[in-house]
Design a protein around this motif. Structure first.
Motif, PDB file in Angstrom:
ATOM      1  N   LEU A 223     -13.903   2.815  -3.487  1.00 43.76           N
ATOM      2  CA  LEU A 223     -12.933   3.888  -3.702  1.00 43.76           C
ATOM      3  C   LEU A 223     -11.542   3.478  -3.231  1.00 43.76           C
ATOM      4  O   LEU A 223     -10.549   3.683  -3.939  1.00 43.76           O
ATOM      5  N   LEU A 224     -11.461   2.907  -2.035  1.00 45.96           N
ATOM      6  CA  LEU A 224     -10.158   2.481  -1.525  1.00 45.96           C
ATOM      7  C   LEU A 224      -9.583   1.364  -2.387  1.00 45.96           C
ATOM      8  O   LEU A 224      -8.374   1.341  -2.664  1.00 45.96           O
ATOM      9  N   LEU A 225     -10.440   0.428  -2.807  1.00 45.05           N
ATOM     10  CA  LEU A 225      -9.968  -0.656  -3.657  1.00 45.05           C
ATOM     11  C   LEU A 225      -9.409  -0.118  -4.970  1.00 45.05           C
ATOM     12  O   LEU A 225      -8.364  -0.564  -5.450  1.00 45.05           O
ATOM     13  N   ASP A 226     -10.094   0.860  -5.551  1.00 47.51           N
ATOM     14  CA  ASP A 226      -9.667   1.408  -6.839  1.00 47.51           C
ATOM     15  C   ASP A 226      -8.401   2.249  -6.708  1.00 47.51           C
ATOM     16  O   ASP A 226      -7.503   2.169  -7.552  1.00 47.51           O
ATOM     17  N   ILE A 227      -8.319   3.047  -5.648  1.00 40.33           N
ATOM     18  CA  ILE A 227      -7.242   4.031  -5.540  1.00 40.33           C
ATOM     19  C   ILE A 227      -5.986   3.476  -4.870  1.00 40.33           C
ATOM     20  O   ILE A 227      -4.864   3.810  -5.253  1.00 40.33           O
ATOM     21  N   LEU A 228      -6.161   2.591  -3.887  1.00 43.77           N
ATOM     22  CA  LEU A 228      -5.013   2.133  -3.102  1.00 43.77           C
ATOM     23  C   LEU A 228      -4.539   0.721  -3.437  1.00 43.77           C
ATOM     24  O   LEU A 228      -3.479   0.308  -2.960  1.00 43.77           O
ATOM     25  N   THR A 229      -5.312  -0.021  -4.221  1.00 41.05           N
ATOM     26  CA  THR A 229      -4.907  -1.404  -4.526  1.00 41.05           C
ATOM     27  C   THR A 229      -4.963  -1.642  -6.031  1.00 41.05           C
ATOM     28  O   THR A 229      -5.402  -0.791  -6.793  1.00 41.05           O
ATOM     29  N   SER A 230      -4.524  -2.830  -6.420  1.00 41.52           N
ATOM     30  CA  SER A 230      -4.578  -3.236  -7.818  1.00 41.52           C
ATOM     31  C   SER A 230      -5.855  -3.986  -8.147  1.00 41.52           C
ATOM     32  O   SER A 230      -6.029  -4.496  -9.243  1.00 41.52           O
ATOM     33  N   GLN A 231      -6.765  -4.061  -7.179  1.00 42.97           N
ATOM     34  CA  GLN A 231      -8.034  -4.768  -7.360  1.00 42.97           C
ATOM     35  C   GLN A 231      -8.904  -4.027  -8.385  1.00 42.97           C
ATOM     36  O   GLN A 231      -9.171  -2.832  -8.240  1.00 42.97           O
ATOM     37  N   SER A 232      -9.350  -4.709  -9.402  1.00 42.13           N
ATOM     38  CA  SER A 232     -10.180  -4.089 -10.433  1.00 42.13           C
ATOM     39  C   SER A 232     -11.629  -4.032  -9.966  1.00 42.13           C
ATOM     40  O   SER A 232     -12.237  -5.055  -9.657  1.00 42.13           O
ATOM     41  N   VAL A 233     -12.181  -2.842  -9.876  1.00 38.52           N
ATOM     42  CA  VAL A 233     -13.585  -2.681  -9.496  1.00 38.52           C
ATOM     43  C   VAL A 233     -14.330  -1.873 -10.549  1.00 38.52           C
ATOM     44  O   VAL A 233     -15.342  -1.259 -10.270  1.00 38.52           O
ATOM     45  N   GLY A 234     -13.819  -1.876 -11.777  1.00 36.39           N
ATOM     46  CA  GLY A 234     -14.456  -1.117 -12.830  1.00 36.39           C
ATOM     47  C   GLY A 234     -13.551  -1.006 -14.042  1.00 36.39           C
ATOM     48  O   GLY A 234     -12.710  -1.871 -14.296  1.00 36.39           O
ATOM     49  N   THR A 235     -13.716   0.086 -14.768  1.00 33.17           N
ATOM     50  CA  THR A 235     -12.976   0.299 -16.014  1.00 33.17           C
ATOM     51  C   THR A 235     -12.147   1.572 -15.931  1.00 33.17           C
ATOM     52  O   THR A 235     -12.665   2.632 -15.568  1.00 33.17           O
ATOM     53  N   THR A 236     -10.872   1.471 -16.291  1.00 37.15           N
ATOM     54  CA  THR A 236     -10.002   2.633 -16.401  1.00 37.15           C
ATOM     55  C   THR A 236      -9.949   3.063 -17.850  1.00 37.15           C
ATOM     56  O   THR A 236      -9.708   2.233 -18.738  1.00 37.15           O
TER      57      THR A 236
ATOM     58  N   LEU B  71       0.804  -1.223   0.000  1.00 38.11           N
ATOM     59  CA  LEU B  71       0.000   0.000   0.000  1.00 38.11           C
ATOM     60  C   LEU B  71       0.836   1.271   0.000  1.00 38.11           C
ATOM     61  O   LEU B  71       0.376   2.321  -0.460  1.00 38.11           O
ATOM     62  N   LEU B  72       2.053   1.197   0.530  1.00 35.35           N
ATOM     63  CA  LEU B  72       2.854   2.405   0.736  1.00 35.35           C
ATOM     64  C   LEU B  72       3.048   3.224  -0.540  1.00 35.35           C
ATOM     65  O   LEU B  72       2.867   4.449  -0.511  1.00 35.35           O
ATOM     66  N   PRO B  73       3.401   2.616  -1.695  1.00 31.74           N
ATOM     67  CA  PRO B  73       3.560   3.439  -2.907  1.00 31.74           C
ATOM     68  C   PRO B  73       2.282   4.191  -3.289  1.00 31.74           C
ATOM     69  O   PRO B  73       2.343   5.352  -3.714  1.00 31.74           O
ATOM     70  N   SER B  74       1.119   3.524  -3.115  1.00 32.42           N
ATOM     71  CA  SER B  74      -0.148   4.183  -3.445  1.00 32.42           C
ATOM     72  C   SER B  74      -0.423   5.337  -2.496  1.00 32.42           C
ATOM     73  O   SER B  74      -0.894   6.402  -2.913  1.00 32.42           O
ATOM     74  N   ILE B  75      -0.131   5.135  -1.224  1.00 32.70           N
ATOM     75  CA  ILE B  75      -0.340   6.198  -0.229  1.00 32.70           C
ATOM     76  C   ILE B  75       0.553   7.390  -0.529  1.00 32.70           C
ATOM     77  O   ILE B  75       0.117   8.552  -0.484  1.00 32.70           O
ATOM     78  N   GLN B  76       1.800   7.122  -0.878  1.00 31.68           N
ATOM     79  CA  GLN B  76       2.726   8.208  -1.204  1.00 31.68           C
ATOM     80  C   GLN B  76       2.282   8.938  -2.464  1.00 31.68           C
ATOM     81  O   GLN B  76       2.420  10.165  -2.563  1.00 31.68           O
ATOM     82  N   ARG B  77       1.727   8.182  -3.415  1.00 27.54           N
ATOM     83  CA  ARG B  77       1.329   8.773  -4.693  1.00 27.54           C
ATOM     84  C   ARG B  77       0.148   9.721  -4.543  1.00 27.54           C
ATOM     85  O   ARG B  77       0.065  10.738  -5.251  1.00 27.54           O
ATOM     86  N   ILE B  78      -0.791   9.403  -3.645  1.00 30.76           N
ATOM     87  CA  ILE B  78      -1.998  10.238  -3.555  1.00 30.76           C
ATOM     88  C   ILE B  78      -1.796  11.471  -2.669  1.00 30.76           C
ATOM     89  O   ILE B  78      -2.629  12.375  -2.680  1.00 30.76           O
ATOM     90  N   LYS B  79      -0.707  11.520  -1.906  1.00 26.31           N
ATOM     91  CA  LYS B  79      -0.504  12.668  -1.013  1.00 26.31           C
ATOM     92  C   LYS B  79      -0.403  13.951  -1.835  1.00 26.31           C
ATOM     93  O   LYS B  79       0.436  14.085  -2.717  1.00 26.31           O
ATOM     94  N   GLY B  80      -1.302  14.895  -1.570  1.00 22.45           N
ATOM     95  CA  GLY B  80      -1.326  16.162  -2.288  1.00 22.45           C
ATOM     96  C   GLY B  80      -2.021  16.103  -3.636  1.00 22.45           C
ATOM     97  O   GLY B  80      -2.160  17.129  -4.299  1.00 22.45           O
ATOM     98  N   SER B  81      -2.448  14.914  -4.058  1.00 22.28           N
ATOM     99  CA  SER B  81      -3.090  14.794  -5.372  1.00 22.28           C
ATOM    100  C   SER B  81      -4.561  15.212  -5.294  1.00 22.28           C
ATOM    101  O   SER B  81      -5.194  15.109  -4.244  1.00 22.28           O
TER     102      SER B  81
END
Length: 284
Positions: free
Chosen positions: A268-281, A14-24
């Motif tokens: 939202l957490l699944l989509d933003i913080l994990t690689s779990q697919s919950v829809g379409t990008t 999770l750490l890379p995703s958490i770092q990526r969203i900071k300030g985004s």
């Protein structure tokens, strides 16, 4: 001694995703089935407050179709749609604004504030930050589109760690109120802010090549391939404005757009913080 390896592995993932969203900047459109069930609403609110606590700047644009339909029924008004857009006459407009800006918006503000967030409710009328114009000029329809957006107000709120909660109602230069599709408003705001991520919560799994078969979900798709699916009728109805606002947001500088299944708790957490697919990008 307890085995902490699984927990450490999870945190490392999770750490890379958490770092990526900071300030985004993350613009979320909230609607569909996720608004009908309290447990899903609670999950969305929890996800938003957690994302904000991790340093993300979240802007929430909401619809309220089921609630609008309930109130229209009380006045014996039949809801009507054209290509996924609500047909809005003056009588319907009064009810739409009452429900969206007066009821749904303030309920969401209260829920987020109760969950240790700092939310402020707005419509496009506040500070005239959205100027509307008729979607069909020279008609009696009060369905609008976005003529312009001034991002100063929502940027100021986000800078001070408030969560803007926005209903898709705005006025034109003469003060006439318009009902604007919430997907469109969210996409325009995402584009104006050049958000890192634009997420639409829907009541579908995402983009399906066969609407009757969830197994045909497309986890990712490019704009070029979408054009083919629209032309052959695979994408139609209420999905069209969602697709169009995603494409428009991408072309205005949004990094990625996501149509996700709002019926999944904590999607939202699944989509933003994990690689779990919950829809379409959707990407360019």
């Amino acid at each position: 001694m307890m085995n902490y390896s699984n927990k450490i592995e999870l945190l490392s993932t999770l750490l890379p995703s958490i770092q990526r969203i900071k300030g985004s900047i993350i613009v979320i459109k909230y609607g569909g089935a996720a608004m009908i069930h309290d447990y899903l609403t609670d999950a969305v609110v929890q996800d938003i407050t957690l994302l904000c606590s991790l340093g993300a700047k979240v802007i929430l644009v909401h619809g309220g179709g089921p609630e609008i339909n309930k109130w229209l029924a009380k006045f014996s008004i039949e809801p009507k749609f054209n290509n996924g857009i609500r047909i809005t006459d003056p009588q319907t407009m009064e009810i739409v604004e009452m429900v969206l800006s007066g009821k749904v918006n303030k309920e969401l503000v209260s829920l987020i504030n109760k969950n240790n967030g700092s939310a402020i409710g707005l419509s496009g009328k506040d500070g005239n930050f959205i100027i509307a114009e008729p979607l069909e000029p020279n008609s009696n329809s009060l369905v609008g589109c976005v003529k312009s957006i001034d991002i100063n107000l929502i940027s100021l709120l986000s800078y001070h760690n408030y969560i803007p909660i926005i209903s898709p109602i705005a006025s034109d230069c003469l003060g006439q109120s318009y009902n604007i599709n919430a997907d469109t408003v969210a996409g325009e705001i995402a584009g104006a802010l050049q958000a890192s991520r634009f997420v639409l919560l829907t009541n579908t799994p995402g983009i399906l090549t066969d609407i009757k078969d969830p197994a045909t979900l497309l986890s990712s798709i490019t704009v070029d391939k979408i054009s083919h699916l629209v032309s052959n009728g695979t994408i139609f109805g209420g999905m069209l404005p969602k697709i169009n606002c995603c494409i428009d947001a991408l072309r205005k500088g949004v990094n990625s757009t996501h149509i996700i299944d709002g019926r999944i708790p904590h999607c939202l957490l699944l989509d933003i913080l994990t690689s779990q697919s919950v829809g379409t990008t959707i990407t360019l």
